[in-house]
Write an enzyme that holds these catalytic residues in place. Structure first.
Site: not given
Length: 548
Positions: A119, A168, A194, A215-218
């Site tokens: 990434k 992101l 992201s 960080v939240g589902g990335s």
């Protein structure tokens, strides 16, 4: 005005140079593959691409498959997928040098000769980690991140960097420098974010293993949207040294680095390779916990908690069916399933996640966009980050009766005092202890949960920031969570979607119904969750779900 014009012109020049570099990288990939094919016309690339990672790595290590055959097979496929989906930002040309060294290497690591995609936000020496920001162009990393160093020591060959959304903080995949990345399964859909470039490349078969962040589902959004698997480990299970985060320093919502691949066995092999002495010595802040084979290979029946909804984001008919069918199949396979009651998710999202990430009222987030040409890619959050606290509070009161969720977000994005931030961190800790207590009271091993899906149309994630509730909960709790595709959207699901109203019946619910629409045939996943530091148990559960 003249100064502004000159500055904008300078920025556009940097963008143009970056795009040319991206284009040159693709040309280099094409030339490298052509050269290889001319020299080795009899190599069957398709049969190499069809091998699962476990089998491929075995053949590489026992010498029955030369590393250059594998490398150029994947460079060729990656080039095709990049042309179709715009997922690659940079070709790491030094990978060809590493390949030559690998051919004469004595030490064969667990990932010997395996090409790996990385990434954008993960440092690779000599390459930019842009996060989609122009200001980060032409600032190559001084050294590899720890994860990349360990991959190299295990014999893996990082060969490309992949696209991300600007900052992101989004689950789409678009920025002004490299543009929009498309879903390989349907180009009108987002690949998620992201780690969207990873999702598109691995989902399209152009990489057998990718490394992303969450960080939240990335990691989980791209995997679910592209029909593949991913694991978000506990935040500190793998080293984050040399990995750039969207909001530096915030601790409320825990980020993690993890693998993304076609199957669970590949994720397990990657974790096995990364959880080595190399990682523990390169980053002493990571607990020295090697991969627990006994837990991963156990066949003991599991006690599994499950829920079909979080009562915040109404699941699509396909999401609900995915959980129900998986629950039934797990019971048929001899596991015990126990309903788990989820409460106060709205409070977690607004008070822990939004307020936790934007505790300074969004000031540091807003500063990141200073001097950039594009500033609206993160939609609502950027607009709120630049608004003064008094305006947010006033609007919060005005909108409360008829737009309760919007009112909550406004209130959550005010500036907090240090005392309030400390109280918030304490509250998150308490919530985590209560959640674990509820888990242990039911004597659970793991949890089966919905995962947002199918893939939304391009542009929709920016309008639907509230729909991260299913994934972000486990960043706030810092539990390991993985996704496994289990079904596809049927015509019956599409019919049922016509009755979708949502729990709040607000603009977001109506927009989400539109975003789900027209998805027959697209994959839908479930989320598999375990307690902190139990990645092996999480993977074992994912493997059970995958083989049903």
């Amino acid at each position: 005005l003249l100064l502004r014009w000159r500055r904008r012109r300078r920025l556009w020049k940097k963008v143009e140079e970056a795009r040319q570099r991206q284009e040159r990288g693709l040309v280099q990939m094409e030339m490298a593959v052509r050269r290889f094919r001319e020299q080795h016309p009899s190599v069957n690339m398709v049969s190499i691409l069809n091998l699962p990672l476990l089998e491929l790595s075995k053949k590489l290590r026992d010498g029955s498959l030369p590393p250059d055959h594998v490398f150029y097979a994947y460079v060729g496929k990656a080039l095709q997928i990049a042309t179709e989906t715009n997922c690659i930002t940079e070709y790491l040309q030094e990978s060809e040098t590493q390949l030559r060294k690998a051919k004469v290497s004595e030490k064969l690591g667990l990932l010997y000769g395996v090409p790996v995609s990385i990434k954008d936000s993960i440092d690779c020496e000599g390459h930019d980690s842009t996060l989609g920001f122009i200001k980060n162009l032409n600032k190559p990393a001084a050294e590899d991140s720890v994860v990349v160093q360990v991959l190299r020591r295990q014999g893996a060959i990082p060969f490309v960097k992949t696209n991300v959304p600007q900052s992101l903080i989004s689950y789409d995949c678009k920025n002004l420098i490299f543009g929009q990345t498309f879903n390989p399964l349907l180009y009108t859909r987002t690949p998620g974010g992201s780690s969207g470039g990873e999702g598109a490349l691995v989902g399209g078969g152009g990489s057998i293993l990718g490394i992303g962040t969450d960080v939240g589902g990335s990691l989980r959004f791209p995997a679910a949207f592209c029909g593949i698997c991913a694991l978000k480990p506990t935040g500190n299970r793998l080293s984050k040294k040399g990995i750039i985060s969207g909001i530096l320093g915030q601790k409320a919502v825990v980020a993690a680095v993890g693998p993304i691949a076609k199957d669970v066995e590949s994720l397990a092999l990657c974790m096995r390779a990364l959880l080595s002495e190399d990682m523990f010595s390169l980053d002493s802040t990571v607990p020295p916990l090697p991969f627990n084979e006994e837990v991963y290979s156990s066949t003991q029946p599991l006690r599994i908690g499950y829920y079909e909804t979080d009562f915040f984001t109404m699941p699509s008919p396909a999401m609900r069916r995915a959980v129900r069918e998986t629950k039934q199949l797990l019971e048929d396979a001899g596991h015990t399933l126990v309903p788990f009651e989820l409460t106060n998710v709205d409070y977690v999202i607004f008070n822990f996640c939004v307020r936790g990430m934007f505790s300074d009222g969004g000031a540091s987030f807003h500063r990141k966009f200073k001097g950039e040409l594009e500033k609206n890619s993160t939609g609502l959050f950027f607009w709120l980050a630049k608004s003064p606290s008094w305006l947010k509070i006033a609007l919060s009161w005005i909108t409360k009766p008829f737009m309760p969720r919007f009112s909550h977000i406004l209130r959550s994005m005010r500036t907090n005092t240090v005392d309030e931030i400390w109280s918030l961190h304490h509250e998150i800790q308490e919530f985590c202890h209560q959640f674990i207590a509820q888990w242990k009271k039911l004597n659970l091993d793991v949890m089966l949960c919905p995962m947002l899906g199918p893939a939304l149309g391009i542009g929709y994630p920016g309008k639907l920031s509230v729909a991260v509730s299913y994934t972000m909960l486990y960043n706030a709790l810092d539990f390991p969570a993985g996704v496994v595709p289990v079904t596809t959207v049927t015509d019956e699901d599409e019919q049922e979607l016509k009755n979708y109203k949502g729990y709040f019946r607000d603009w977001w619910d109506r927009t989400l119904a539109k975003a789900f629409h027209g998805s027959a045939g697209l994959p839908v996943a479930v989320q598999c969750v375990a307690l902190p530091w139990q990645e092996e148990l999480c993977l074992r559960f994912m493997k059970e779900v995958e083989t049903l």
